[in-house]
Design a protein around this motif. Structure first.
Motif, mmCIF file in Angstrom:
data_model
loop_
_atom_site.group_PDB
_atom_site.id
_atom_site.type_symbol
_atom_site.label_atom_id
_atom_site.label_comp_id
_atom_site.label_asym_id
_atom_site.label_seq_id
_atom_site.Cartn_x
_atom_site.Cartn_y
_atom_site.Cartn_z
ATOM 1 N N ASN A 1 49.608 49.013 50.549
ATOM 2 C CA ASN A 1 48.412 49.175 49.721
ATOM 3 C C ASN A 1 47.249 49.679 50.574
ATOM 4 O O ASN A 1 46.793 49.025 51.495
ATOM 5 C CB ASN A 1 48.045 47.902 48.961
ATOM 6 N N GLY B 1 52.484 44.284 50.426
ATOM 7 C CA GLY B 1 51.088 44.463 50.047
ATOM 8 C C GLY B 1 50.273 43.327 50.648
ATOM 9 O O GLY B 1 50.823 42.274 50.986
ATOM 10 N N ILE C 1 46.433 41.151 50.246
ATOM 11 C CA ILE C 1 45.135 40.868 49.628
ATOM 12 C C ILE C 1 44.378 39.928 50.536
ATOM 13 O O ILE C 1 44.937 38.938 51.020
ATOM 14 C CB ILE C 1 45.281 40.223 48.229
ATOM 15 N N SER D 1 41.382 44.109 43.618
ATOM 16 C CA SER D 1 41.976 45.090 42.720
ATOM 17 C C SER D 1 42.922 44.414 41.729
ATOM 18 O O SER D 1 43.747 43.582 42.106
ATOM 19 C CB SER D 1 42.736 46.128 43.548
ATOM 20 N N LYS E 1 45.301 45.897 40.281
ATOM 21 C CA LYS E 1 46.641 46.380 40.644
ATOM 22 C C LYS E 1 47.265 45.481 41.711
ATOM 23 O O LYS E 1 48.446 45.116 41.625
ATOM 24 C CB LYS E 1 46.541 47.815 41.171
ATOM 25 N N PHE E 2 46.474 45.095 42.723
ATOM 26 C CA PHE E 2 46.995 44.234 43.775
ATOM 27 C C PHE E 2 47.333 42.853 43.231
ATOM 28 O O PHE E 2 48.343 42.249 43.621
ATOM 29 C CB PHE E 2 45.985 44.116 44.916
ATOM 30 N N ASP F 1 50.634 43.082 41.424
ATOM 31 C CA ASP F 1 51.763 43.106 42.356
ATOM 32 C C ASP F 1 51.990 41.731 43.001
ATOM 33 O O ASP F 1 53.139 41.329 43.225
ATOM 34 C CB ASP F 1 51.510 44.149 43.447
#
Length: 588
Positions: A358, A393, A395, A439, A441-442, A445
Motif C-alpha cells: 500500500n 499492507g 496501517i 484510508s 480501502k486500507f 483490506d
C-alpha cells in the motif's frame, strides 16, 4: 524510581465529569492490577458526594473483596483523604447475591467491583437501574467474550504506562521448557521442584505457583516438602505454604517469604500480597487475558522490591505465549496476532524485510505511541517462499484512532464470526470514531485479513501456501516505543562521564548501567555485567535494607573501583533502584 500516581487524579476528574452529565451512564474504569482501581472509584464517589449529597452502593461477588473495599474506605478517612466522616455512612457494601430484593431507588451511584463478572445473570438487574453505574476492571476483554455492560470508558490506562510511572514493576518472562503439561508425570514434577529450589531464597523472594485443580495444588505442596527432605533441605520446608479458600487475609502468610502453592482461581481477584515477585504458571491457556490477570499478582510495587518474574510452561505445541509485548495491548487476543514492541529507530530496518504494497504508508509519519498493523494479502505461491514473496499492507494507528483497531478486533471476538458486510461496517465505524487519517480501502483490506485470521485460527481452515504458525499468519502488530539510544541519553543527562560509557553500553549485550551521586546533583556512571548486577542484588537481599552496611559489597564481588563499591554500600537497594539503574529495556 518513585511511583507517579498523578494519573489517579486525572481518572477521578474524568469520572466526576461523566457522573455530572444529564443522563445516567454506565461507565467503565479500566486499570491493571496494582494501579489503584478501588481508590480511584472511592475518591470519585467522594467527589460526587461533596458536589451533591448522594447514596452509593458498592457490589462485588466475594466476602473478602467486600471487606477489602470497606477497609480501604476507612483507611482513606484515617489518612485524611476523605475529610467528612458522614461520607462513610453514605456507602453501602454488598454481595451481588444479596441485592436482589434491594430498593435501588435510594442509590444515585452503583459501583461494580471486578466488573468482568457482570456478564453473569446475577448482575442482570444493572440493565434496569435508574442511576449511574461505574464498572471497575483490570480485564475489559473477558476470555468468553461476553459483554461487561459499560457504554463509555471514563478512564483507561495500560500496563506500559504504569511501568513508565513506576507504579508497578515490569516483569522478566522466564520460559520453562517441558515436554507436556502433565503435573502427574514424575519427570515434570522433578524439574519443577529443582527450579523452585534453585531460585528459592536466592533470585526470587516469594514465588506463587499456580495450578488449575485443587488436587494438583495439594499434591505439589506435599511432594515438594518431601522433595526438600530427600534433598536434605528440611529448613526450607518452613518456607513452603499452601493457599486455601479463606487465607486471603492471613497475615502470617502475607508476610512470609518462600513459595506458595495455589489454584489460579483463588488469586485472580483481590489477592493483595505485594511481596510476591514471581508467578509460576503451570497450565496452558488459550487466552493471554486469562494469563495476564493471574500474572499481574507479582507486579505490585512495594518498598525494596526491584524485580518481578513470570515463569510459564513452554514447548513447541503451545499455541501462544504471554510476553512483554502484550503489556502494551488493550484489545482481545482472539485473532492471535503476532505482537511485538519496536524501537522507533528500528522500524525502517524491520519493515524493509517485507513486501509492503500500500503506497499510502509513510515511515516518516510514525511517532512514539503509534501502533503499526501489518495485514497479510492473499498469497498463492510456494509455502517455502512465503517470507520472501508474501505481500503486506500497513496501517499506522495513532493513539487517537487506535480505538478503531480495538473495535474491529473486539467485534470479531464478541460475535465469534467474520465481519460480513464490510462496507456498511466501515461506514458505521467511522460515524462513531474519528478515522479521517485512515484510508477506507486500507481498513477494508485489514478487515478481510482479520476475517482470514478468524478462519485460520478458529475454523482451522488450511491455507496451504501459508506456513504453519503459533500465531495468525495474517496479522502483525507493532507497538512503537522511544528508541533505546534516546532513553539512554535521558538517563545519562546528569552524569559527568556520558561518552565514556555510552558507546560501550550500546555496542555490547548483557550489560547493566548504573549511576552514583557525586555533588551538585551530578552523578558518575558505571558499567557492570548482568551477572555482577545479580550479585549486588543478592548481597543487598541478604542484608538489612534499612541500615547502611559498608560490608555488603566487596571488591572481589564486582569489577568496580573501590570508590564505586563504597558509593553502592552507603545506599540501600531501594535507593539504588529508584532511577539509578539502566539495562537494555530502559531505566529501572
Amino acid at each position: 524510581m518513585k511511583p507517579d500516581w498523578s494519573y489517579q487524579e486525572v481518572a477521578i476528574n474524568n469520572i466526576f465529569s461523566d457522573l455530572k452529565g444529564p443522563l445516567h451512564n454506565h461507565l467503565g474504569v479500566i486499570v491493571p492490577t496494582g494501579g489503584g482501581k478501588t481508590r480511584i472509584a472511592l475518591m470519585s464517589a467522594y467527589k460526587a458526594w461533596k458536589s451533591q449529597s448522594c447514596k452509593i452502593l458498592w457490589i462485588t461477588h466475594r466476602h473478602f473483596l467486600r471487606q477489602q473495599a470497606a477497609d480501604r474506605l476507612e483507611n482513606l478517612f484515617k489518612d485524611n483523604k476523605i475529610e467528612e466522616k458522614e461520607f462513610l455512612s453514605s456507602v453501602d457494601f454488598e454481595l451481588v447475591n444479596n441485592v436482589k430484593d434491594c430498593t435501588f431507588d435510594q442509590y444515585d451511584l452503583i459501583i461494580v467491583d471486578e466488573a468482568h463478572r457482570s456478564a453473569a445473570n446475577s448482575y442482570a438487574f444493572l440493565k434496569n437501574v435508574d442511576c449511574n453505574v461505574l464498572y471497575l476492571t483490570a480485564t475489559p476483554n473477558r476470555p468468553d467474550l461476553l459483554p461487561i455492560g459499560f457504554e463509555k470508558i471514563s478512564f483507561q490506562i495500560t500496563y506500559r504506562e504504569l511501568f513508565d510511572r513506576g507504579v508497578i514493576i515490569e516483569p522478566e518472562f522466564v520460559p520453562f521448557e517441558i515436554s507436556d503439561f502433565s503435573l502427574t508425570k514424575s519427570s515434570n514434577k522433578q524439574k519443577i521442584f529443582e527450579f523452585i529450589l534453585s531460585n528459592l531464597n536466592s533470585k526470587m523472594n516469594k514465588m506463587l505457583v499456580l495450578v488449575k485443580k485443587t488436587e494438583d495444588r495439594d499434591k505439589l505442596y506435599t511432594e515438594f516438602k518431601e522433595f526438600l527432605t530427600i534433598r536434605k533441605e528440611p529448613g526450607l520446608a518452613e518456607m513452603v505454604f499452601i493457599l486455601k479458600s479463606g487465607d486471603s487475609e492471613n497475615q502470617s502468610l502475607l508476610h512470609a517469604r518462600g513459595v506458595v502453592f495455589s489454584t489460579d482461581s483463588l488469586v485472580k481477584e483481590g489477592y493483595d500480597d505485594k511481596s510476591i515477585d514471581a508467578i509460576f504458571l503451570t497450565f496452558q491457556s488459550s487466552s493471554i487475558i486469562n494469563k495476564l490477570q493471574s500474572a499481574g499478582r507479582c507486579l505490585r510495587y512495594s518498598e525494596g522490591k526491584t524485580s518481578a518474574y513470570i515463569i510459564q510452561f513452554y514447548n513447541n505445541d503451545v499455541a501462544y505465549y504471554f510476553d512483554n509485548a502484550w503489556l502494551d495491548v488493550d484489545f482481545s487476543d482472539y485473532l492471535k496476532p503476532e505482537v511485538k514492541v519496536l524501537d522507533l529507530e528500528n522500524i525502517e530496518e524491520y519493515i524493509s524485510k517485507y513486501r509492503i504494497v500500500n503506497s499510502g504508508f509513510n515511515l516518516q509519519d510514525c511517532c512514539l505511541g503509534d501502533t503499526l498493523v501489518m495485514y497479510g494479502i492473499s498469497y498463492h505461491g510456494d509455502r517455502d517462499n512465503f517470507e520472501q514473496l508474501a505481500e503486506w499492507g500497513v496501517i499506522n494507528f495513532k493513539p487517537k484512532n487506535k480505538i478503531i483497531l480495538k473495535k474491529i478486533f473486539n467485534d470479531i471476538a464478541f460475535e465469534k464470526e467474520t465481519i460480513k458486510n464490510i462496507e456498511v461496517y466501515i461506514e458505521r465505524l467511522l460515524e462513531v470514531f474519528d478515522g479521517q487519517s485512515i484510508s477506507r480501502k486500507f481498513l477494508y483490506d485489514l478487515i478481510i485479513s482479520c476475517n482470514y485470521a478468524f478462519e485460520e485460527v478458529h475454523n482451522k481452515k488450511k491455507f496451504f501456501s501459508r506456513p504453519l504458525s503459533c500465531s495468525s499468519t495474517y496479522l502483525k502488530i507493532f507497538n512503537l516505543r522511544e528508541s533505546s539510544s534516546n532513553r539512554l541519553d535521558s538517563f545519562l543527562r546528569d552524569v559527568v562521564n556520558p561518552e565514556e560509557v555510552r558507546s560501550l553500553f550500546l555496542n555490547e549485550k548483557g550489560l547493566v548501567l548504573f549511576k552514583l551521586p557525586l555533588f551538585n546533583n551530578k552523578f558518575k556512571a558505571y558499567i557492570i555485567s548482568e551477572f555482577e548486577f545479580k550479585v549486588i542484588k543478592e548481597k543487598f537481599k541478604n542484608a538489612n535494607n534499612d541500615t547502611n552496611n559498608v560490608n555488603i559489597l566487596e571488591k572481589s564481588n564486582v569489577s568496580l573501583p573501590y570508590s564505586a563499591i563504597w558509593g553502592i554500600n552507603i545506599l540501600t537497594m531501594d535507593e539504588l533502584s529508584k532511577g539509578l539503574i539502566f539495562n537494555n529495556e530502559g531505566e529501572i
